[in-house]
Design an enzyme around this catalytic site. Structure first.
Site, PDB file in Angstrom:
ATOM      1  CG  HIS A 150     105.999  23.641   5.274  1.00  0.00           C
ATOM      2  ND1 HIS A 150     105.724  23.841   6.308  1.00  0.00           N
ATOM      3  CD2 HIS A 150     104.587  23.108   4.789  1.00  0.00           C
ATOM      4  CE1 HIS A 150     104.345  23.925   6.823  1.00  0.00           C
ATOM      5  NE2 HIS A 150     103.908  23.230   5.722  1.00  0.00           N
ATOM      6  CE  LYS A 190     118.150  25.135  14.600  1.00  0.00           C
ATOM      7  NZ  LYS A 190     117.047  25.539  14.131  1.00  0.00           N
ATOM      8  NE  ARG A 191     116.445  15.194  10.623  1.00  0.00           N
ATOM      9  CZ  ARG A 191     115.745  14.209  10.029  1.00  0.00           C
ATOM     10  NH1 ARG A 191     114.509  14.030  10.055  1.00  0.00           N
ATOM     11  NH2 ARG A 191     116.569  13.703   8.990  1.00  0.00           N
ATOM     12  CE  LYS A 219     116.696  22.167   9.815  1.00  0.00           C
ATOM     13  NZ  LYS A 219     115.848  23.560  10.402  1.00  0.00           N
ATOM     14  CB  THR A 243     108.475  25.855  14.904  1.00  0.00           C
ATOM     15  OG1 THR A 243     109.077  24.534  14.331  1.00  0.00           O
ATOM     16  CG2 THR A 243     107.393  26.241  13.659  1.00  0.00           C
ATOM     17  CE  LYS A 270     108.045  23.890  18.705  1.00  0.00           C
ATOM     18  NZ  LYS A 270     108.429  22.761  17.939  1.00  0.00           N
TER      19      LYS A 270
HETATM   20  C1  26V Z   1     110.362  17.270   2.593  1.00  0.00           C
HETATM   21  C2  26V Z   1     110.695  15.947   2.124  1.00  0.00           C
HETATM   22  C3  26V Z   1     111.210  16.024   0.871  1.00  0.00           C
HETATM   23  C4  26V Z   1     110.812  14.868   0.065  1.00  0.00           C
HETATM   24  C5  26V Z   1     111.399  13.689   0.609  1.00  0.00           C
HETATM   25  C6  26V Z   1     110.951  13.400   2.168  1.00  0.00           C
HETATM   26  C7  26V Z   1     110.567  14.869   2.879  1.00  0.00           C
HETATM   27  C8  26V Z   1     110.328  14.963   4.149  1.00  0.00           C
HETATM   28  C9  26V Z   1     110.029  16.025   4.599  1.00  0.00           C
HETATM   29  C10 26V Z   1     110.203  17.370   4.144  1.00  0.00           C
HETATM   30  C11 26V Z   1     109.644  18.549   4.863  1.00  0.00           C
HETATM   31  C12 26V Z   1     110.743  19.367   4.772  1.00  0.00           C
HETATM   32  C13 26V Z   1     110.153  20.659   4.731  1.00  0.00           C
HETATM   33  C14 26V Z   1     110.222  21.177   6.280  1.00  0.00           C
HETATM   34  O1  26V Z   1     110.231  20.448   7.128  1.00  0.00           O
HETATM   35  N1  26V Z   1     110.275  22.447   6.425  1.00  0.00           N
HETATM   36  C15 26V Z   1     110.213  23.190   7.520  1.00  0.00           C
HETATM   37  O2  26V Z   1     108.789  23.544   7.879  1.00  0.00           O
HETATM   38  C16 26V Z   1     108.787  24.021   8.960  1.00  0.00           C
HETATM   39  C17 26V Z   1     107.421  24.221   9.570  1.00  0.00           C
HETATM   40  O3  26V Z   1     106.528  25.238   8.499  1.00  0.00           O
HETATM   41  C18 26V Z   1     109.523  25.275   9.197  1.00  0.00           C
HETATM   42  O4  26V Z   1     109.515  25.948  10.304  1.00  0.00           O
HETATM   43  C19 26V Z   1     110.849  25.113   8.734  1.00  0.00           C
HETATM   44  O5  26V Z   1     111.683  26.347   8.393  1.00  0.00           O
HETATM   45  C20 26V Z   1     111.081  24.290   7.314  1.00  0.00           C
HETATM   46  O6  26V Z   1     112.365  23.741   7.117  1.00  0.00           O
END
Ligand code: 26V
Length: 823
Positions: free
Chosen positions: A359, A547-548, A553, A655, A659
């Protein structure tokens, strides 16, 4: 009708009865929260029959199922969504009205289930909705965090985090299933032995600490098809009646201590989106839910099948990012140590069962666990990882003789760390990205070596969203209007929304479409008035970025552009300017300094701009506190413009962009992530595209970045905005407040490249695109066509399509149909 039990009188009686038995009250005496509980229990009761019937149908069909393993499920609220999917929303709304109860008010009593950070967690939730709706057997597996995503308060313009005690009033949509508890072991040491009976080699883990995993099941209701899948989230409890020796057995304090330690595992969701921190507790969380889920999965399989070597015929395991990757060695462990398979047999099963979704390409998000931590916490698992690595490196050396560089680049264990992504790729039978561009970048940049060695594993699955929540529930006016025009087929077949294209040249239809947008803007304006005390004009352009908060971003680009517009309006009050409302919503990770400074900046700009009478309300800035799934539904419905302005190449998919599109807001964005595919679908004339391409960004990055000072000194309007970060304009004269942001753009002393995210580089082209937005909006005809074309072209971006692709290419599931229970 979905169920006779939704008949008005029957349903009303059920609610009355629940209020009576739960609270010893009548309806008039009950609080809104009590009404919410009573209504929810009535709904859950109706779900229950289908839930049982579904699980029975799966059992009888002996159907293959997917286990979607995820540290995050950002579910939002359940009540409204369940009613929508049981096609009972309107009936229930009317039934409650007859009791003087407003369903919207009841819905607002439900806390969001915010067991996720952002995109990745919400995607998991959309996938569950689609899996149920499309009749596929599926289990979501995750953690029942006691505290979900923190609640955001804005105090004096700053973000303040408070705990999200979402379970405080109890969760009516969950079922505790103590009888299916599983033991999970941590730490200790492993020794090698011979089984006295079989003479086989066995591994014995000793002196470990165990925790009991208790499952809670949440129903995932499909749309109108009586399918109810299960999201199983695990709670933790100490095992107090063994492991304690005789002396300790009666030790009350020790047992309370153990209980607290166990509870700590599921205490809180890590609120770092895209930033790996290497915390031991996080690895504990990962192994905890994976071990419990895999034990359950195996046990279920063995009830019907004797040969675990054929597990992959009945089970697919999808790993949502690398977070669940311990599933690989844990499955190996269960198959070898518990089921007695050989290494080769276990490897065959594991590599036909596990698949991995990537992701993000952000390097700071890559999980690399220090070997000493990993091996201490999971000694047996670590042995297995070593062996996977050893065998893999033999293959690498065979393929690339003498190329030790390859070995270093691809090993799982390297430089004292366990590289989880490498393990996921090596063991997975599928590796997918989440949008076309992202998958290409994975194949040709980030994961190039792996793609070269195993190209057949790589595939793309462009993300999607569920139209049931983000249109049918979130924008009921538009949903009804669409159904009126083209029928209700779009609800389960979003491609049909393309039929709206026939209405784009129909003036009356466009007028109605824009009237609905206006009413949704009025609804959002009321929300803003209530929560921010700010008056916004529903006739102004609602430009929304939610968004976050992350540098890539580029919320900073957006707010700096607002500062730039404000300067222009002040300087040239005579020049015509179409009124604009800039809406932001974003949570920042608690320790992310620049992100928090950006929130403060947005709020400070809002204070200055909103209170400047001289600009006649031409510009308003609103920061929506505590952005989450429930208020997101209002925001998408009300947006005119969708801000998707990430530095090209950094946003894997996005995503939120989908929306907005679904709700008729054109994209103002870069050619990044799924924006590229949105433009393919809607046509470039119905979007506002600007900025560097991903190739250009990557090219700059490969050559040490670019020089922002050149832009700073050659474009006085940009310089003025940058200087305003330091001259106290938005800081009551304080010159230090935004120093970090200023330095991030210009300072070469910083550890990272100046303007890593190309904000100044893209500024002009962004401002030009914003100018084009204004021009387009002024032309009512043109704008309404664009808006409607966006809705009409959004068919591809349903998560139903995404799930069908996963099913066809990766999971190979068959649909199972459920007969509603006779009443
Ligand atoms: C990563 C990490 C890294 C380790 C520590 C905690 C933590 C928590 C969450 C994440 C997730 C980051 C990746 C993420 O959210 N990616 C997003 O995924 C979406 C669904 O595929 C995508 O639409 C976004 O572009 C992407 O940033």
């Amino acid at each position: 009708m979905y169920s006779k039990r939704f008949e008005k009188e029957t349903f009303k009686e059920a609610v009355r009865e629940n209020v009576r038995t739960l609270y010893r009250k009548n309806i008039a005496e009950a609080s809104p929260q009590q009404i919410f509980q009573a209504v929810s229990y009535a709904v859950k009761d109706i779900i229950m029959d289908d839930w049982i019937a579904t699980q029975k149908a799966y059992d009888e069909a002996d159907a293959k199922a997917v286990y979607y393993m995820s540290m995050e499920f950002l579910m939002g609220r359940a009540l409204g969504n369940n009613l929508i999917n049981m096609t009972a929303y309107k009936e229930v709304k009317e039934a409650l009205e007859e009791m003087d109860i407003d369903l919207n008010v009841v819905e607002d009593e439900e806390p969001d289930a915010a067991l996720g950070n952002g995109g990745l967690g919400r995607l998991a939730a959309c996938f569950l909705d689609s899996l149920s709706t499309l009749n596929y057997p599926a289990y979501g597996c995750g953690i029942r965090y006691r505290y979900g995503m923190f609640k955001q308060k804005i105090e004096n313009g700053y973000q303040v985090e408070t705990p999200d005690n979402w379970l405080k009033e109890g969760n009516p949509f969950e079922l505790r299933r103590e009888e299916y508890a599983k033991e999970v072991r941590f730490g200790g040491n492993v020794h090698f032995d011979k089984d006295p009976e079989t003479g086989k080699d066995i591994f014995v883990q000793e002196n470990y600490e165990s925790v009991l995993a208790i499952p809670y099941d949440m129903p995932i209701v499909g749309y109108g098809n009586h399918v109810v899948n299960t999201l199983r989230v695990w709670d933790a409890k100490a095992i107090t009646d063994f492991q304690l020796d005789a002396f300790d057995r009666g030790d009350y304090h020790k047992s309370v201590e153990q209980e607290n330690l166990a509870k700590l595992i599921v205490d809180v969701l890590y609120p770092n989106d895209n930033h790996y921190a290497g915390k031991e507790l996080r690895l504990k969380q990962q192994y905890f839910f994976i071990s419990a889920s895999l034990q359950t999965m195996l046990e279920k399989y063995k009830k019907k099948h004797s040969d675990v070597r054929k597990l992959y015929e009945k089970v697919a395991i999808q790993m949502n990012d690398t977070h669940p990757t311990v599933a690989v060695p844990e499955l190996m462990r269960l198959l070898i140590d518990q089921e007695g398979l050989t290494w080769e047999e276990a490897w065959d099963v594991t590599t036909k069962t596990c698949a991995y979704t990537n992701h993000t390409i952000m390097s700071e998000a890559l999980e690399k666990w220090p070997i000493d931590l990993f091996s201490r916490l999971l000694p047996r698992i670590y042995q297995i990882v070593q062996e996977i690595d050893r065998r893999f490196l033999i293959e690498v050396r065979a393929k690339y003789p003498g190329n030790e560089e390859k070995v270093r680049k691809m090993a799982i264990l390297y430089d004292g760390q366990v590289r989880m992504a490498h393990m996921a790729i090596i063991a997975g039978y599928s590796v997918n990205g989440v949008a076309k561009l992202h998958t290409e970048i994975l194949k040709h940049q980030e994961l190039k070596d792996f793609y070269e060695m195993m190209p057949e594993k790589f595939n793309n699955k462009t993300n999607g969203i569920t139209q049931r929540r983000f249109l049918l529930h979130g924008n009921q006016l538009l949903a009804d209007w669409i159904t009126n025009k083209i029928g209700d087929g779009w609800i389960t077949d979003l491609a049909q929304i393309g039929k709206l294209k026939a209405y784009v040249d129909d003036e009356q239809a466009r007028k109605e479409f824009m009237e609905i947008k206006y009413r949704n803007k009025v609804r959002l304006a009321a929300y803003i008035k209530k929560h921010n005390g700010i008056e916004v004009d529903p006739n102004s352009i609602f430009d929304v970025q939610v968004k976050r908060l992350h540098e890539y971003k580029r919320q900073l680009l957006n707010i700096m552009h607002v500062m730039y517009l404000y300067n222009q309006i002040k300087e040239h009050p005579e020049v015509s300017f179409y009124p604009r409302t800039f809406v932001f919503g974003a949570k920042a990770a608690a320790g992310y300094k620049r992100a928090k400074e950006t929130i403060k900046l947005i709020n400070s700009v809002a204070d200055v701009v909103n209170n400047d009478r001289s600009i006649n309300g031409k510009l308003k800035v609103v920061f929506i506190e505590d952005y989450r799934v429930s208020n997101a539904e209002l925001l998408f419905a009300a947006a005119d413009v969708s801000e998707q302005i990430s530095t090209a190449s950094k946003e894997a998919s996005g995503t939120g962009n989908m929306k907005f599109m679904l709700n008729g807001a054109p994209t103002l964005g870069t050619m990044d992530g799924a924006n590229v595919e949105i433009v393919d679908e809607v046509g470039i004339e119905n979007a506002f595209i600007f900025g560097l391409s991903s190739e250009e960004v990557i090219n700059y990055e490969n050559h040490g970045g670019y020089n922002p000072t050149e832009i700073y000194f050659n474009d006085w309007e940009i310089k003025r905005v940058v200087d305003q970060l330091m001259d106290g304009t938005y800081a009551n004269g304080n010159h230090e407040m935004y120093k970090d942001l200023y330095n991030s753009l210009l300072n070469t002393q910083c550890t990272d490249r100046p303007d890593t995210y190309f904000i100044l580089k893209d500024f002009r082209s962004y401002a030009d695109a914003q100018k084009k937005v204004e021009e387009a909006y002024k032309d009512k005809d043109r704008w309404s066509k664009m808006a409607m074309m966006n809705t009409a072209s959004s068919g591809k971006f349903t998560s139903d399509r995404t799930i069908e692709e996963y099913v066809d290419d990766i999971w190979k599931l068959k649909k199972v149909f459920v007969k509603p229970v006779e009443e």
